[in-house]
Each structure stands twice: as structure tokens, then as C-alpha cells.
Design a protein around this motif. Structure first.
Motif: not given
Ligand code: SF4
Ligand code: ZN
Length: 314
Positions: A204-224, A33-37
Motif C-alpha cells: 500500500f502506497v500512502p496517499k496524501v491530499k495537499p489541496f485538502y483545505e482549499v476550495l475548488e474555485k481557489e484551485v481554478a483561480l490558481y490555475a488561471v 500558505r494554506r496548502v503548506r499549512k
């Protein structure tokens, strides 16, 4: 561990800033939800996109590839491909590259690999050695960052990307923010928005950061939780950079004052809008007179470094 605030099952994650705990299922829902937001709020993608995802083979970029590939099954107009830049860091990138190839093949994701050696002329290891031998004042991360950014844009464009997505998370972004403030690089802050490419340059290719509002440890948990287990390996140059110290400092601050990372992100966003308001747009719509790529100066940073390394003539 506490119980999930939604369903009461055993929690796998406690969000320290709010104090809420989440079980596996509800953590993954919250994450998605957070990433889609973020995607909606900053209008990162339109319905029809040729998305190239910048990958390193580490947990962050494989998680982004996993997340986007799943989402793309529901968005008909999206095409997802991956791009890995092989800097040539022995004992490190060769390992993560293997992890990436295995993942991409399992998931049936098309990809391209571009290397410093082929595109620039030297591996990063060779650049560092040469730079030291001729007394250049740069840390390895300087060469790495400049040439990687350069190649990501160039190769993604050659692949026909309409947008390049990177796996930068909230921690990465605020670390770079603090680094740029400390070394008085305020003009680089506009690169740290969730979407860059305000200045239209045909190359120039536009750049986006979908994980902009999630913490590193949340991404790590998503991976696990999704069974993404790349090799746990660290770049041999990482600890030489200023980022490492800033990362530790911000983690300590967050430990003592939960939520401070979010405040720092808000501060950055405000700074970016102030800078854009003052300048009208982010800088850099020039064309490098040597290589023809987009540049903030007459000669782009990549060509300047190549000259200093003796790879091309001024
Ligand atoms: Fe490149 Fe520095 Fe990251 Fe290593 S730590 S991959 S040298 S930017
Ligand atoms: Zn150039």
C-alpha cells in the motif's frame, strides 16, 4: 471588485466566508500558505520523498503538479513524477491526456501513463457497454473509481513511490463525504482524511491530499493566474453520477451560507477520528487472494468487478 485587504490593489478574489478581498499577488501567497499549512499540520511529507502525483490533465491535477514542482525546487530530498491513468473515455481522456503531456514536457516532469485497456483488459467505454448488456447495476463512475484507485496504488508502487499525492480539494472531499453518508458507506470515510495509509500493508502506497483545505474555485483561480489553461471539457459520464447533484447542492448551500463547506470538512474530520478511535485503525489490511493487492475483503473490489464483467474466473 473590491480592493486587496493587504495592499489595497485591485482584488481578483473575495473570500466569501471572511469577506476579505485579495489582489493576484496576495491571493497566490494566501493559497500557497494554506496548502503548506495543510502539509505541515497533517505531516503529509517528510524531507526525503519519492512523490508520485496522480494526474488527469485537468486544472486541479495540473495545478498540483505545478505547485509541487515549484516547491520541490526548495526541498532537496524530493523527487516529483506524475502518473496518469487513461480510463479510455473517448472524446475526454484522450483530450486531457494531450494537455497533460504538453504540460509535463514543458516542465520537464517525468511521467508514466497506465491504461485500463492494458491493465484491466477493457476501456471504461467498453466496460460500460458490456456492463449494460449483461445487466450489471453499476454507473460508469463505479467502474472508473474502483479500477483507477486500484491502478494508482499498483503502478505508483511499481514506480517506487513513497507517497502518492492526489489533487482532491475541499469540494471533492466533502462531496464524497455526503455521498458516503447518504448510501451508508461509513466504513469508507477514513479514506477521506488528508493522509491515508494508517494501516501498513507492504503493497500500500500512502496517499496524501495537499489541496485538502482549499476550495475548488481557489484551485481554478490558481490555475488561471499561473497560465494553466487545460481544455475545458467534462467527462461524458459525470452528470450520471450522484456526485453531480451533491456538488450542485453544496454549491447552493455555500452561496446562501458562506463557510458551510469548511464546517462540513470539520465534521468529516471529527467523524474520521471517531471511527478510527472505535476501530483502532482504518480497515483493509487484507491481501486479495486473486491478485495479491491490498484489499478490505478476501477478494478486492477490482477483482470482484472483473469477475462480474467476465474478465477473469472466480
Ligand atoms: Fe470517471 Fe465518473 Fe470521473 Fe468520468 S465522472 S472520470 S466516469 S469518475
Ligand atoms: Zn484483487
Amino acid at each position: 471588485m473590491a480592493n486587496c485587504v493587504v495592499c489595497g490593489r485591485r482584488a481578483v478574489y473575495i473570500e466569501r466566508s471572511s469577506g476579505y478581498a485579495y489582489c493576484e499577488r496576495h491571493f497566490l501567497k494566501l493559497f500557497s500558505r494554506r496548502v503548506r499549512k495543510t502539509m505541515r499540520r497533517y505531516e503529509l511529507f517528510s524531507e526525503k520523498e519519492d512523490i508520485v502525483i496522480a494526474v488527469s490533465g485537468g486544472k486541479d491535477s495540473l495545478s498540483l503538479l505545478h505547485f509541487m514542482s515549484k516547491l520541490a525546487k526548495r526541498v532537496k530530498g524530493w523527487r516529483i513524477r506524475a502518473l496518469l491513468i487513461d480510463e479510455g473515455i473517448s472524446g475526454y481522456r484522450d483530450v486531457t491526456k494531450k494537455d497533460f503531456i504538453k504540460f509535463a514536457e514543458e516542465w520537464g516532469i517525468e511521467y508514466r501513463i497506465a491504461s485500463f485497456k492494458e491493465e484491466v483488459g477493457l476501456t471504461l467505454d467498453e466496460m460500460v457497454k458490456k456492463g449494460r448488456s449483461i445487466g450489471l447495476p453499476y454507473l460508469p463512475c463505479t467502474y472508473c473509481g474502483v479500477f483507477r484507485r486500484y491502478l494508482l496504488n499498483k503502478v505508483a508502487r511499481e514506480m517506487g513511490a513513497t507517497v502518492l499525492a492526489t489533487a482532491h480539494n475541499l469540494d471533492d472531499v466533502i462531496q464524497t463525504y455526503v455521498m458516503n453518508v447518504i448510501v451508508n458507506n461509513l466504513d469508507k470515510l477514513s479514506r477521506l482524511g488528508p493522509k491515508t495509509g494508517v494501516v501498513r500493508h507492504p503493497k500500500f502506497v500512502p496517499k496524501v491530499k495537499p489541496f485538502y483545505e482549499v476550495l475548488e474555485k481557489e484551485v481554478a483561480l490558481y490555475a488561471v493566474l499561473n497560465g494553466i489553461y487545460p481544455s475545458f471539457i467534462e467527462c461524458p459520464y459525470a452528470r450520471l453520477g450522484v456526485r453531480w447533484t451533491i456538488r450542485e447542492m453544496l454549491n447552493k448551500l455555500e452561496e446562501r451560507h458562506p463557510g458551510i463547506k469548511y464546517f462540513t470538512l470539520r465534521s468529516l474530520l471529527r467523524m474520521i477520528s471517531t471511527i478510527r478511535g472505535a476501530e483502532g485503525a482504518e480497515g483493509g489490511p487484507l491481501t486479495c487472494k486473486i491478485c495479491g493487492e491490498p484489499s478490505a475483503h478476501e477478494v478486492c473490489r477490482a477483482c470482484q468487478l472483473k469477475i462480474e464483467l467476465g474478465l477473469i474466473k472466480p
